[in-house]
Design an enzyme around this catalytic site. Structure first.
Site, PDB file in Angstrom:
ATOM      1  N   GLY A   1       6.093   6.379   1.178  1.00 14.91           N
ATOM      2  CA  GLY A   1       6.770   5.400   0.332  1.00 14.91           C
ATOM      3  C   GLY A   1       7.020   5.935  -1.060  1.00 14.91           C
ATOM      4  O   GLY A   1       8.014   5.588  -1.711  1.00 14.91           O
TER       5      GLY A   1
ATOM      6  N   GLY B   1       0.799  -1.215   0.000  1.00 15.70           N
ATOM      7  CA  GLY B   1       0.000   0.000   0.000  1.00 15.70           C
ATOM      8  C   GLY B   1       0.828   1.259   0.000  1.00 15.70           C
ATOM      9  O   GLY B   1       1.272   1.732  -1.043  1.00 15.70           O
ATOM     10  N   VAL B   2       1.097   1.833   1.192  1.00 14.90           N
ATOM     11  CA  VAL B   2       1.798   3.108   1.296  1.00 14.90           C
ATOM     12  C   VAL B   2       3.317   2.933   1.234  1.00 14.90           C
ATOM     13  O   VAL B   2       3.985   3.524   0.393  1.00 14.90           O
ATOM     14  CB  VAL B   2       1.390   3.836   2.598  1.00 14.90           C
ATOM     15  CG1 VAL B   2       2.171   5.130   2.750  1.00 14.90           C
ATOM     16  CG2 VAL B   2      -0.105   4.122   2.597  1.00 14.90           C
ATOM     17  N   GLN B   3       3.883   2.102   2.114  1.00 16.47           N
ATOM     18  CA  GLN B   3       5.332   1.911   2.162  1.00 16.47           C
ATOM     19  C   GLN B   3       5.816   0.718   1.338  1.00 16.47           C
ATOM     20  O   GLN B   3       6.970   0.674   0.906  1.00 16.47           O
ATOM     21  CB  GLN B   3       5.790   1.727   3.611  1.00 16.47           C
ATOM     22  CG  GLN B   3       5.846   3.003   4.430  1.00 16.47           C
ATOM     23  CD  GLN B   3       6.990   3.908   4.025  1.00 16.47           C
ATOM     24  OE1 GLN B   3       7.994   3.471   3.485  1.00 16.47           O
ATOM     25  NE2 GLN B   3       6.835   5.202   4.304  1.00 16.47           N
TER      26      GLN B   3
ATOM     27  N   ASP C   1       5.490  10.275  15.717  1.00 14.82           N
ATOM     28  CA  ASP C   1       4.855  10.146  14.411  1.00 14.82           C
ATOM     29  C   ASP C   1       3.396  10.582  14.463  1.00 14.82           C
ATOM     30  O   ASP C   1       2.940  11.383  13.632  1.00 14.82           O
ATOM     31  CB  ASP C   1       4.949   8.698  13.928  1.00 14.82           C
ATOM     32  CG  ASP C   1       4.459   8.526  12.507  1.00 14.82           C
ATOM     33  OD1 ASP C   1       5.228   8.820  11.580  1.00 14.82           O
ATOM     34  OD2 ASP C   1       3.302   8.104  12.315  1.00 14.82           O
TER      35      ASP C   1
ATOM     36  N   HIS D   1       6.729   1.356  11.611  1.00 15.33           N
ATOM     37  CA  HIS D   1       5.964   2.219  12.514  1.00 15.33           C
ATOM     38  C   HIS D   1       5.881   1.500  13.861  1.00 15.33           C
ATOM     39  O   HIS D   1       5.708   0.277  13.909  1.00 15.33           O
ATOM     40  CB  HIS D   1       4.574   2.461  11.933  1.00 15.33           C
ATOM     41  CG  HIS D   1       3.749   3.493  12.646  1.00 15.33           C
ATOM     42  ND1 HIS D   1       4.298   4.425  13.516  1.00 15.33           N
ATOM     43  CD2 HIS D   1       2.412   3.746  12.627  1.00 15.33           C
ATOM     44  CE1 HIS D   1       3.323   5.198  13.974  1.00 15.33           C
ATOM     45  NE2 HIS D   1       2.181   4.799  13.460  1.00 15.33           N
TER      46      HIS D   1
ATOM     47  N   GLU E   1       2.353  30.960  -2.137  1.00 15.97           N
ATOM     48  CA  GLU E   1       3.650  31.566  -1.829  1.00 15.97           C
ATOM     49  C   GLU E   1       4.432  30.716  -0.834  1.00 15.97           C
ATOM     50  O   GLU E   1       5.649  30.566  -0.938  1.00 15.97           O
ATOM     51  CB  GLU E   1       3.463  32.984  -1.283  1.00 15.97           C
ATOM     52  CG  GLU E   1       4.779  33.731  -1.087  1.00 15.97           C
ATOM     53  CD  GLU E   1       4.592  35.187  -0.690  1.00 15.97           C
ATOM     54  OE1 GLU E   1       5.612  35.808  -0.322  1.00 15.97           O
ATOM     55  OE2 GLU E   1       3.455  35.688  -0.753  1.00 15.97           O
TER      56      GLU E   1
END
Length: 344
Positions: A149, A36-38, A204, A120, A244
């Site tokens: 990731g 998934g993410v990592q 975290d 984690h 900005e």
């Protein structure tokens, strides 16, 4: 290494080169559980760095994504059960909620001498709530990249590195630390700094809810709303609040620090920033303290567990994200991005 007057030990690629990492892990089969993410970034970086890597993932969209990334079913891509069975190092990169549901399966594959890896500290730190209590005869370690990731992978491809923290929770083999550092180098870390599972988890969750995500959205929205309420157009309010910041100022203080960014702004901006940073700090710090205590107590972990385990979690999450996406400020962002010179 000196960090603002505080001496802290870090591990760099020069001190622990890739060749050493390859030697340490040459006889290991590394299973990345979850894509998934990592999962994609860590597995692909390890593969490109020459390690023996397989992926474990349930059937579905992410399984198909793994195939598209070159993982071969039956050879380097398996079910979670099969991958965990084959591995000597099980890299558990599932979401926190998924770890809880899959834990009985993973635990059954954690035979003596294996290594369990996390990115984690959540599942271990709050194991009274998650039920993730590893066997005593395995190594339990962590390397936690300080970013997504996607960033880990893109920086690797640019021959850069995303910094990571690392920790050893349980050293049954006597070699847990060198395996941890080898994996940290293998996944493409810039430098590695030591932590504990508990410190990583609390910092975290605080960061995500604070300056990295929650607080920054709250701050940006508050300023945008005040400008709009006082007659400023969406374009003006967005440019002065977000554009900005992200396009001009963030690169400056990312490169050389906040003082350097201040020095490269007008004297009017410098004076105002120095005068108002105190009131903002004083207003925000009590909120951060309250947040940290909520994280440390396990309350935030429980909220996450309760929310993410509900069957309609994804539907409700998408509804909240849709409302954010369709808000005036972020719809203005869509138009502003299209007007950037690189898009014309």
């Amino acid at each position: 290494m000196n960090f603002g007057g505080v001496i802290e030990e870090v591990m760099t690629r020069e001190e622990f080169p890739l060749s050493k990492a390859q030697e340490v892990l040459k006889n290991e089969t590394i299973a990345v559980i979850g894509y998934g993410v990592q999962g994609p970034g860590q597995s692909l970086n390890l593969r490109d760095n020459g390690f023996n890597v397989i992926v474990g993932q349930r059937a579905g969209k992410t399984f198909d994504k793994a195939i598209a990334d070159g993982w071969v079913p039956g050879k380097t891509l398996f079910s979670i059960e099969e991958a965990a069975e084959k591995a000597s190092i099980i890299m558990c990169l599932l979401s926190d909620a998924a770890v809880i549901s899959v834990w009985p399966t993973l635990k059954s594959k954690l035979t003596p001498g294996k290594t369990l890896y996390f990115s984690h500290g959540f599942a271990i730190t709050w194991n009274d709530r998650t039920g993730v209590v590893p066997p005593k005869d395995i190594d339990v370690i962590m390397v936690a990249p300080k970013g997504s990731g996607t960033s880990l992978r893109s920086m690797f491809l640019e021959n850069r590195g995303l910094n990571s923290s690392y920790a050893v929770y349980q050293d049954a083999s006597g070699k847990a630390l060198e395996k941890t550092l080898a994996l940290g180098i293998g996944i493409g870390s810039g430098y590695l700094f030591e932590t504990t599972f508990q410190r990583e988890a609390t910092s975290d969750l605080t960061g995500e809810r604070g300056s990295l995500m929650g607080a920054i959205q709250g701050l940006l929205l508050a300023q945008y709303e005040v400008l709009r309420e006082n007659g400023h157009t969406p374009s003006e309010a967005f440019n002065e609040t977000v554009e900005e910041l992200t396009q001009s100022l963030m690169p400056l203080f990312a490169a050389k620090g906040m003082d350097w960014m201040y020095a490269n702004c007008s004297t009017t901006a410098q004076r105002g920033a120095l005068d108002w940073m105190g009131p903002f700090h004083d207003a925000i710090k009590p909120v951060v303290k309250k947040l940290y205590e909520s994280v440390k107590s396990g309350k935030e972990a429980q909220i996450s567990i309760d929310s993410n385990s509900k069957p309609d979690y994804r539907v409700k999450l998408e509804a909240e994200l849709k409302a954010l996406r369709e808000s005036e400020m972020w719809q203005t962002a869509v138009t502003v991005r299209k007007l950037r010179p690189e898009n014309n």
